[in-house]
Design an enzyme around this catalytic site. Structure first.
Site, PDB file in Angstrom:
ATOM      1  N   ALA A 250       0.801  -1.238   0.000  1.00 16.04           N
ATOM      2  CA  ALA A 250       0.000   0.000   0.000  1.00 16.04           C
ATOM      3  C   ALA A 250       0.829   1.282   0.000  1.00 16.04           C
ATOM      4  O   ALA A 250       0.264   2.372   0.105  1.00 16.04           O
ATOM      5  CB  ALA A 250      -0.998   0.028   1.160  1.00 16.04           C
ATOM      6  N   ALA A 251       2.145   1.175  -0.150  1.00 17.87           N
ATOM      7  CA  ALA A 251       2.965   2.402  -0.214  1.00 17.87           C
ATOM      8  C   ALA A 251       2.547   3.228  -1.435  1.00 17.87           C
ATOM      9  O   ALA A 251       2.473   4.461  -1.374  1.00 17.87           O
ATOM     10  CB  ALA A 251       4.439   2.044  -0.299  1.00 17.87           C
TER      11      ALA A 251
HETATM   12  O1  RIB Z   1      -2.158  -1.858  -2.775  1.00 15.46           O
HETATM   13  C1  RIB Z   1      -2.230  -2.762  -1.703  1.00 15.46           C
HETATM   14  C2  RIB Z   1      -3.529  -3.511  -1.734  1.00 15.46           C
HETATM   15  O2  RIB Z   1      -3.567  -4.343  -2.863  1.00 15.46           O
HETATM   16  C3  RIB Z   1      -3.749  -4.437  -0.553  1.00 15.46           C
HETATM   17  O3  RIB Z   1      -4.348  -3.789   0.541  1.00 15.46           O
HETATM   18  C4  RIB Z   1      -4.596  -5.550  -1.146  1.00 15.46           C
HETATM   19  O4  RIB Z   1      -5.917  -5.558  -0.691  1.00 15.46           O
HETATM   20  C5  RIB Z   1      -4.523  -5.360  -2.654  1.00 15.46           C
HETATM   21  O5  RIB Z   1      -5.684  -4.877  -3.140  1.00 15.46           O
END
Ligand code: RIB
Length: 300
Positions: A250-251
Site C-alpha cells: 500500500a505504499a
Molecule cells: O495496494 C495494496 C492492496 O492491494 C492491498 O491492501 C490488497 O488488498 C490489494 O488490493
C-alpha cells in the site's frame, strides 16, 4: 492542511490476510511463517483511508458483501470518518487479498475480487457529484467502472487522478484528459511494454502513456528511486526519502493519495510528488495497508 478538500475514491475494498516469512517457498516447498494478521485493505479503501487521515472529506464508492469481512471493512471506513454512502452490498463474498511478505518487506499479492467485481458503473458514477474537488481511481475494479467514473469527473472539471494498480493492460484511450496518471514500475511495463529502468526508458514509457491517455501529468512511481514527472515537455526525477522498510504493501496507495491532495492544495505537481514520496516512505516503515497510512502530523 487538507480539511477543505472534498474527495471521492472509486475502488476496491478487501480484507487482507498478511503472512510473514523469512523467504517465500519454492514450488512444492513448505516454509514456516513468522507471523500472520488480518487487516483492512483494497487499493480503493487504502487510498480513502489515506485521504481521510490527511484530513480531507472523503467519500468511498465501492462494494462489499453482507458478510463478516464486509461488515468489518465498513466499520473501518466509518471509524476513519469516511462517508460510505457510496458503498453498497452485493450477494457474493467480500474481496480478499492474500499477502505474502518476505523478510525484506517485499510482498506478493493474490486478490480474490468478490464483490468488487460487481460494482455497477452507472451506480458508481452517480456518486461523482458537482461538489467534489478530487476523484481517485485504481484498476482493481472493472475497466468500465473506472472509465465511466473518470469521464464523468473530467466532464465536471474535477481533478482526476488515475492510479494504474494492479498491473494490467487497460484502454487508456477511453478516458482522455485526466489530471494525473500514475503507474508503478510493473504497471508501466504492462501498459507500455517498457520496464522503466533507465532514465531513457522512463521518458519513453511516460511519452507513450501521455500520448495514449492525454493526461496532464504522467507520474511514474519508481520504488526506492522515488518518482518521475512528465508534463509533455520535461521529465524530472524526484528521489525517494530514506526509510527502514518493514512492509511495502500500500505504499503506492499512500503516495497517490498524498500526491493528489497536495496537488489540489498547491496546484504544484513537484510539491505534490514530494509529498507523495514523503508519505510513501512512512507507509513502508509500518506494517499493513490501510493502517500504515500517515496523518498530517507525520508529514509536516
Ligand atoms: O495496494 C495494496 C492492496 O492491494 C492491498 O491492501 C490488497 O488488498 C490489494 O488490493
Amino acid at each position: 492542511m487538507y480539511s477543505k478538500i472534498k474527495a471521492a475514491v472509486v475502488g476496491s475494498i478487501n480484507m487482507d490476510i498478511i503472512l510473514g516469512m523469512q523467504r517465500v517457498p519454492e514450488v512444492g516447498e513448505n516454509v514456516l511463517g513468522t507471523e500472520y494478521s488480518y487487516s483492512c485493505g483494497g487499493k480503493g479503501a487504502n487510498q480513502a483511508s489515506a485521504l481521510a487521515k490527511l484530513g480531507a472529506g472523503t467519500r468511498m464508492i465501492g462494494k462489499v458483501a453482507d458478510d463478516t469481512n464486509g461488515r468489518k471493512l465498513i466499520e473501518n471506513l466509518e471509524s476513519n470518518g469516511i462517508d460510505r454512502s457510496g458503498v453498497s452490498t452485493a450477494g457474493t463474498q467480500t474481496g480478499m487479498a492474500a499477502i505474502i511478505l518476505d523478510g525484506d518487506g517485499r510482498n506478493r499479492i493474490v486478490v480474490y475480487e468478490g464483490a468488487n467485481a460487481e460494482i455497477d458503473p452507472d451506480e458508481a458514477a452517480e456518486f461523482i457529484t458537482d461538489e467534489l474537488d478530487l476523484l481517485l481511481v485504481q484498476f482493481e475494479t472493472a475497466e468500465e467502472v473506472v472509465t465511466r467514473c473518470v469521464n464523468r469527473a473530467i466532464s465536471k472539471g474535477i481533478i482526476t487522478v488515475i492510479d494504474c494498480g494492479p498491473a494490467k493492460q487497460f484502454a487508456l484511450e477511453n478516458m482522455q484528459g485526466a489530471t494525473i496518471i500514475s503507474p508503478n514500475e510493473s504497471e508501466t511495463l504492462a501498459l507500455t511494454g517498457i520496464s522503466p529502468d533507465s532514465e531513457e526508458d522512463v521518458l519513453k514509457a511516460s511519452q507513450i502513456i501521455k500520448e495514449r491517455s492525454k493526461a496532464e501529468y504522467v507520474v511514474l512511481k519508481l520504488g526506492e528511486r522515488g518518482c518521475s514527472i512528465f508534463d509533455g515537455n520535461d521529465l524530472r526525477i524526484m528521489p525517494a526519502y530514506p526509510a527502514d522498510v518493514v512492509d511495502t504493501t500500500a505504499a503506492g496507495d499512500c503516495f497517490t493519495a498524498a500526491m493528489a491532495l497536495e496537488y489540489k492544495r498547491s496546484g504544484d505537481i513537484y510539491k505534490a510528488c514530494d509529498m507523495g514520496n514523503k508519505a510513501g516512505s512512512i507507509a513502508v516503515s509500518r506494517m499493513a495497508a490501510a493502517a500504515s497510512m500517515p496523518g498530517v502530523e507525520d508529514l509536516i
